[in-house]
Motif scaffolding. Structure first.
Motif, PDB file in Angstrom:
ATOM      1  N   LYS A 216       4.200   4.383  -9.445  1.00  0.00           N
ATOM      2  CA  LYS A 216       3.032   4.767  -8.647  1.00  0.00           C
ATOM      3  C   LYS A 216       2.541   6.167  -8.995  1.00  0.00           C
ATOM      4  N   GLY A 217       3.469   7.033  -9.380  1.00  0.00           N
ATOM      5  CA  GLY A 217       3.096   8.414  -9.619  1.00  0.00           C
ATOM      6  C   GLY A 217       2.369   8.647 -10.925  1.00  0.00           C
ATOM      7  N   CYS A 218       2.920   8.097 -12.038  1.00  0.00           N
ATOM      8  CA  CYS A 218       2.356   8.417 -13.353  1.00  0.00           C
ATOM      9  C   CYS A 218       1.840   7.205 -14.121  1.00  0.00           C
ATOM     10  N   GLY A 219       2.100   6.001 -13.601  1.00  0.00           N
ATOM     11  CA  GLY A 219       1.585   4.805 -14.262  1.00  0.00           C
ATOM     12  C   GLY A 219       2.454   4.280 -15.394  1.00  0.00           C
TER      13      GLY A 219
ATOM     14  N   ASP B 121      15.255  -0.992  -1.788  1.00  0.00           N
ATOM     15  CA  ASP B 121      13.952  -0.567  -1.275  1.00  0.00           C
ATOM     16  C   ASP B 121      13.084  -0.131  -2.449  1.00  0.00           C
ATOM     17  N   VAL B 122      12.082  -0.943  -2.753  1.00  0.00           N
ATOM     18  CA  VAL B 122      11.153  -0.593  -3.834  1.00  0.00           C
ATOM     19  C   VAL B 122      10.148   0.403  -3.272  1.00  0.00           C
ATOM     20  N   VAL B 123      10.289   1.661  -3.656  1.00  0.00           N
ATOM     21  CA  VAL B 123       9.520   2.730  -3.011  1.00  0.00           C
ATOM     22  C   VAL B 123       8.437   3.329  -3.901  1.00  0.00           C
ATOM     23  N   GLY B 124       8.509   3.098  -5.207  1.00  0.00           N
ATOM     24  CA  GLY B 124       7.578   3.810  -6.069  1.00  0.00           C
ATOM     25  C   GLY B 124       6.978   2.985  -7.181  1.00  0.00           C
ATOM     26  N   LEU B 125       6.783   1.699  -6.925  1.00  0.00           N
ATOM     27  CA  LEU B 125       6.237   0.820  -7.957  1.00  0.00           C
ATOM     28  C   LEU B 125       4.954   0.156  -7.495  1.00  0.00           C
TER      29      LEU B 125
ATOM     30  N   ALA C 223      10.397  10.257 -10.897  1.00  0.00           N
ATOM     31  CA  ALA C 223      10.311   9.838  -9.499  1.00  0.00           C
ATOM     32  C   ALA C 223      11.235   8.648  -9.229  1.00  0.00           C
ATOM     33  N   VAL C 224      11.780   8.587  -8.009  1.00  0.00           N
ATOM     34  CA  VAL C 224      12.560   7.414  -7.602  1.00  0.00           C
ATOM     35  C   VAL C 224      11.600   6.248  -7.398  1.00  0.00           C
ATOM     36  N   VAL C 225      11.856   5.144  -8.081  1.00  0.00           N
ATOM     37  CA  VAL C 225      10.993   3.974  -7.921  1.00  0.00           C
ATOM     38  C   VAL C 225      11.697   2.836  -7.183  1.00  0.00           C
TER      39      VAL C 225
ATOM     40  N   CYS D  52      11.801   6.697 -12.639  1.00  0.00           N
ATOM     41  CA  CYS D  52      10.811   6.584 -13.701  1.00  0.00           C
ATOM     42  C   CYS D  52      11.249   7.482 -14.856  1.00  0.00           C
ATOM     43  N   PRO D  53      11.400   6.941 -16.054  1.00  0.00           N
ATOM     44  CA  PRO D  53      11.836   7.781 -17.175  1.00  0.00           C
ATOM     45  C   PRO D  53      10.774   8.770 -17.643  1.00  0.00           C
TER      46      PRO D  53
END
Length: 336
Positions: A326-329, A316-320, A305-307, A300-301
């Motif tokens: 998922k973390g900051c929107g 592996d889509v881990v953060g979307l 976070a790794v997305v 995520c720029p």
């Protein structure tokens, strides 16, 4: 046995005793009985012929990341198909056995657009990639395939050396392109690739402006196109003319074709290129053809976070959530 039909080429005009091809910036003048530089245009007495129409050299079902497209439908499979010939003559081309061979010297099979689409349907995928050699010289065949399966998604892996009118028509059908920016000096393009830099940059700008998803590949060749100045000029061009979100793939050179005397790109050169481009403001920079802990994951720029985590072609889509972190929107430059 299926025999390739005689199909009239698009984008040409008769000029006295020769045909002037207008498909790519070479604009070859081709007398009857001769071929254009790409080998895909033959001048007959009555018309310019799309000589390689339907002549398929290779096909395979690949992960889309292999194109490489990291931000376009990550984890999906794509039906990849290639023909023969190219309108450049890169001394380092790793696919030279098909790109720099004349039709007739390299074994191909003729597949009509309908037959190719039938093969595509049997693989139970919904995405087509024209790749392996330069797809733009297959213009007439690609358009016929696209019209035969208008429900499919189409991507191109291309050198971007094509004139504006045919490129605009392709962009009406194509959803994503990975375009090679092979170096960032015209001298490199002329001496090593047999093309011109500005023509490629014009194509990148146009396709991006028309809403095609764009990712760029830059092959780093030691001593030829890997200077710090060139890397910074390239990065600034992407920032100024495209977007900081456009993915850039720096890939590692290995000796091939006419450049077997050039060593592999050192790992530190790869990591320096990725670091330079990232520090200057590009948000999605990757390294390829090399093992790297951080060079293939998507971050995520906004929050870092790794997305999307990648191990080879395993995704592996881990953060979307949808297209957002998922973390900051934050919304990513991504198509799923």
């Amino acid at each position: 046995m299926n025999i390739s039909p005689r199909i009239e080429a698009k984008f040409y005009e008769r000029d006295g005793d020769v045909y002037k091809c207008r498909l790519c910036p070479h604009e070859c003048r081709i007398p009857p009985g001769q071929y254009g530089r790409c080998g895909a245009r033959r001048a007959d007495d009555d018309m310019l012929v799309a000589y390689t129409y339907g002549k398929v050299s290779s096909f395979c079902v690949d992960p889309v990341e292999k194109k490489p497209l990291y931000h376009f439908r990550p984890g999906d499979r794509v039906f990849s198909v290639g023909g023969i010939g190219c309108n450049m003559s890169c001394r380092h081309c790793q696919n030279y056995s098909i790109s720099q061979s004349s039709a007739g010297k390299k074994r191909t099979t003729y597949e009509s657009p309908e037959e190719l689409v039938e093969m595509f349907r049997k693989e139970r995928v919904d995405m087509f990639a024209f790749t392996y050699n330069e797809p733009s010289i297959w213009f007439e065949y690609m358009i016929d395939v696209m019209e035969c399966a208008p429900d499919a998604t189409y991507v191109l892996v291309t050198n971007g050396f094509i004139n504006e009118e045919p490129l605009r028509e392709l962009c009406d059908h194509v959803s994503a392109m990975n375009i090679d920016v092979k170096g960032f000096t015209d001298d490199f393009y002329v001496k090593i690739c047999g093309g011109r830099l500005e023509n490629v940059l014009n194509s990148v700008r146009l396709a991006f402006s028309l809403g095609v998803h764009i990712e760029l590949t830059y092959l780093l060749i030691p001593g030829y196109n890997d200077s710090q100045e060139e890397l910074e000029d390239f990065t600034n061009w992407v920032l100024d003319h495209l977007s900081p979100d456009v993915p850039v793939h720096f890939t590692r050179f290995h000796p091939d074709n006419l450049m077997n005397d050039v060593p592999r790109t050192p790992p530190e050169t790869m990591l320096n290129a990725m670091g330079t481009a990232s520090e200057m403001g590009l948000n999605n920079v990757y390294v390829g053809n090399i093992i790297s802990e951080e060079g293939s994951d998507t971050y995520c720029p906004e929050c870092g976070a790794v997305v999307i985590r990648r191990t080879g072609y395993l995704v592996d889509v881990v953060g979307l959530e949808g297209l957002r972190c998922k973390g900051c929107g934050h919304k990513l430059y991504l198509i799923r």
